[in-house]
Design an enzyme around this catalytic site. Structure first.
Site, PDB file in Angstrom:
ATOM      1  N   HIS A  56       0.108 -12.638   3.910  1.00 32.78           N
ATOM      2  CA  HIS A  56       0.031 -11.173   3.976  1.00 32.78           C
ATOM      3  C   HIS A  56       1.151 -10.606   4.846  1.00 32.78           C
ATOM      4  O   HIS A  56       0.986  -9.593   5.529  1.00 32.78           O
ATOM      5  CB  HIS A  56      -1.332 -10.728   4.500  1.00 32.78           C
ATOM      6  CG  HIS A  56      -1.878  -9.519   3.817  1.00 32.78           C
ATOM      7  ND1 HIS A  56      -2.847  -9.574   2.858  1.00 32.78           N
ATOM      8  CD2 HIS A  56      -1.578  -8.196   3.945  1.00 32.78           C
ATOM      9  CE1 HIS A  56      -3.131  -8.355   2.431  1.00 32.78           C
ATOM     10  NE2 HIS A  56      -2.371  -7.498   3.070  1.00 32.78           N
TER      11      HIS A  56
ATOM     12  N   SER B  15       0.087  -2.110  -6.019  1.00 29.12           N
ATOM     13  CA  SER B  15      -1.160  -2.226  -5.269  1.00 29.12           C
ATOM     14  C   SER B  15      -2.180  -1.199  -5.748  1.00 29.12           C
ATOM     15  O   SER B  15      -1.828  -0.080  -6.127  1.00 29.12           O
ATOM     16  CB  SER B  15      -0.890  -2.003  -3.777  1.00 29.12           C
ATOM     17  OG  SER B  15      -2.100  -1.917  -3.050  1.00 29.12           O
TER      18      SER B  15
ATOM     19  N   TYR C 273      -7.806  -5.788  -4.708  1.00 29.32           N
ATOM     20  CA  TYR C 273      -8.572  -6.456  -3.669  1.00 29.32           C
ATOM     21  C   TYR C 273     -10.009  -6.618  -4.161  1.00 29.32           C
ATOM     22  O   TYR C 273     -10.408  -6.023  -5.173  1.00 29.32           O
ATOM     23  CB  TYR C 273      -8.554  -5.644  -2.378  1.00 29.32           C
ATOM     24  CG  TYR C 273      -7.196  -5.586  -1.712  1.00 29.32           C
ATOM     25  CD1 TYR C 273      -6.781  -6.602  -0.856  1.00 29.32           C
ATOM     26  CD2 TYR C 273      -6.325  -4.518  -1.939  1.00 29.32           C
ATOM     27  CE1 TYR C 273      -5.532  -6.564  -0.242  1.00 29.32           C
ATOM     28  CE2 TYR C 273      -5.081  -4.467  -1.332  1.00 29.32           C
ATOM     29  CZ  TYR C 273      -4.697  -5.491  -0.485  1.00 29.32           C
ATOM     30  OH  TYR C 273      -3.464  -5.448   0.109  1.00 29.32           O
TER      31      TYR C 273
ATOM     32  N   LYS D 250      -3.240 -14.325  -4.786  1.00 30.25           N
ATOM     33  CA  LYS D 250      -2.263 -14.182  -3.707  1.00 30.25           C
ATOM     34  C   LYS D 250      -2.940 -14.426  -2.366  1.00 30.25           C
ATOM     35  O   LYS D 250      -4.032 -13.930  -2.114  1.00 30.25           O
ATOM     36  CB  LYS D 250      -1.664 -12.774  -3.749  1.00 30.25           C
ATOM     37  CG  LYS D 250      -0.532 -12.520  -2.775  1.00 30.25           C
ATOM     38  CD  LYS D 250       0.092 -11.155  -3.067  1.00 30.25           C
ATOM     39  CE  LYS D 250       1.232 -10.857  -2.112  1.00 30.25           C
ATOM     40  NZ  LYS D 250       0.753 -10.562  -0.752  1.00 30.25           N
TER      41      LYS D 250
ATOM     42  N   GLY E 187       8.749 -13.264   4.579  1.00 25.92           N
ATOM     43  CA  GLY E 187       9.934 -13.562   5.369  1.00 25.92           C
ATOM     44  C   GLY E 187      11.245 -13.575   4.617  1.00 25.92           C
ATOM     45  O   GLY E 187      12.284 -13.842   5.220  1.00 25.92           O
TER      46      GLY E 187
ATOM     47  N   GLY F  65       0.805  -1.215   0.000  1.00 25.36           N
ATOM     48  CA  GLY F  65       0.000   0.000   0.000  1.00 25.36           C
ATOM     49  C   GLY F  65       0.837   1.263   0.000  1.00 25.36           C
ATOM     50  O   GLY F  65       2.051   1.233  -0.192  1.00 25.36           O
TER      51      GLY F  65
ATOM     52  N   THR G 139      -5.534 -10.131  -4.356  1.00 22.54           N
ATOM     53  CA  THR G 139      -5.171 -10.423  -2.968  1.00 22.54           C
ATOM     54  C   THR G 139      -6.451 -10.536  -2.150  1.00 22.54           C
ATOM     55  O   THR G 139      -7.191  -9.563  -2.017  1.00 22.54           O
ATOM     56  CB  THR G 139      -4.271  -9.319  -2.389  1.00 22.54           C
ATOM     57  OG1 THR G 139      -3.087  -9.214  -3.180  1.00 22.54           O
ATOM     58  CG2 THR G 139      -3.884  -9.638  -0.951  1.00 22.54           C
TER      59      THR G 139
END
Length: 420
Positions: free
Chosen positions: A295, A115, A137, A271, A328, A89, A163
């Site tokens: 996420h 995004s 989204y 996603k 990660g 975002g 997503t």
């Protein structure tokens, strides 16, 4: 010889951890805190990183290759190495925001994920990087979503990312940073003490002739003639998202089919997949790729690390669609581990945002170089000529490491009993 100030900070950094520390020192406290994120106790964000540390590498001592192939393709886009930009975002950590990130990705030969909550428009970002995937989204009604798809396609987006892994988990045990709805006089006065203490960040915005933009231009209303209305604030867009009824699998299939129709067949990625049964349903819905993602630990806390759930998902659907991993990744060796366990490529989020906060476009390029060089070292050490040769045999995998969520006990992978 010109005198050099020995205390002047070298803009180059050698690890993502150093980029994070540089970003912490440069950014106002609430801006940096927003990049840390992580819902509730932060269990998932911690496990995303710990799981990579739990995996070891099994190197060879001789027989190494003097040249290694790191390139691949993702959804038809050739990329120089298997790391792409994950959509995030509003990137107000730097005046150039997503445009700087897109330029950095283009300079390093990889894909930009944008995004629809971004602070820069899809038109600006595609102009900076032709290999841009636009992310949506499930927000607004179907007519609104169709118009947004058409705009993304017209701008030149090469693929659509949906997503859907969001349950609006907003609480954090250590508190959430205050983010103003818009940067007006009241907000500037309230945040002045924190902003004034970060002179270089403030100076960068002053040189750009603007202030942080907290609107969402890609969610601006679109008229029948294609003209754009005033973009909503970030929180206005967030409210639309929260008040849109969540999608069903039929809605996912509709989204895939509609994007294919609007774009003339461009690819579609889903996603947020963490379960084998969801991966199989995604295949049934017609997606071209999935990202195994939680996420970034911002969603449902307690969800396991994505690298733990990747192998069963890749086994179940990897021969039918492309499987990516998000969550990660901080080192090139992390990329190698994900590839060895079945990912085609990885998506990175916080790592490049820290680079952006630390040093703008050059900082993002720096982070991408770190990941690329680390991956090359891992491929070299394990005696491989190509990233495509990596397998689980190249890793030291602890007992019980892999988790097959949504896989009924005793049934072969790819055949859960509740598959429609």
């Amino acid at each position: 010889m010109a005198w050099k100030n020995p205390w002047k900070q070298n803009p180059w950094f050698e690890s993502v951890a150093v980029a994070q520390e540089r970003a912490r020192k440069r950014l106002p406290k609430p801006v940096y805190a927003a990049l840390l994120a992580g819902s509730e106790r932060g269990q998932t964000i911690a496990d995303n990183q710990q799981a990579f540390a739990d995996l070891g590498l099994a190197p060879h001592v001789a027989g190494h290759h003097d040249k290694r192939e790191l390139s691949t393709t993702v959804l038809g886009q050739e990329i120089g190495f298997p790391v792409i930009i994950s959509p995030t975002g509003v990137q107000a950590v730097h005046p150039d925001g997503e445009v700087a990130v897109a330029r950095a990705a283009a300079a390093r030969g990889t894909v930009m994920g944008l995004s629809n909550f971004a602070s820069k428009s899809v038109e600006e970002v595609v102009a900076a990087n032709a290999a841009t995937f636009f992310q949506m989204y499930w927000t607004g009604d179907r007519d609104v979503m169709i118009r947004r798809m058409r705009r993304a396609h017209a701008a030149g987006a090469k693929a659509l990312i949906a997503t859907l892994d969001w349950s609006f988990s907003m609480g954090r045990d250590w508190g959430s940073p205050e983010i103003p709805e818009k940067v007006d006089l009241s907000a500037m006065l309230r945040f002045a003490p924190q902003v004034m203490s970060r002179g270089r960040w403030l100076a960068a915005y002053a040189r750009s002739g603007g202030i942080p933009d907290l609107t969402a231009p890609n969610l601006a209303p679109i008229a029948d003639d294609g003209s754009l209305g005033e973009p909503p604030t970030f929180f206005g867009a967030y409210y639309e998202w929260m008040t849109t009824p969540p999608p069903s699998w039929d809605d996912v299939a509709w989204m895939v089919a509609t994007w294919k129709d609007v774009s003339g067949g461009k690819p579609f990625m889903l996603k947020g997949v963490c379960r084998v049964d969801d991966a199989l349903r995604a295949v049934d819905a017609g997606v071209d790729a999935i990202s195994v993602s939680n996420h970034g630990g911002n969603n449902l806390d307690g969800t396991p690390a994505t690298i733990r759930v990747l192998p069963p998902i890749a086994t179940a659907v990897g021969d039918q669609i492309e499987v990516l991993l998000d969550g990660g990744v901080r080192r090139g060796s992390d990329v190698a581990k994900a590839l060895a366990l079945g990912a085609r490529a990885v998506m990175v989020g916080r790592a490049y945002l820290w680079g952006l906060g630390a040093n703008g476009q050059a900082g993002v390029e720096n982070v991408l170089d770190i990941l690329r060089n680390g991956l090359d070292s891992a491929v070299l050490g394990m005696g491989k000529a190509s990233i495509h040769d990596l397998t689980p045999a190249d890793l030291v995998i602890p007992d019980g490491f892999e988790l097959a969520l949504g896989q009924p006990p005793g049934q072969p992978l790819g055949q859960p009993s509740d598959r429609p």
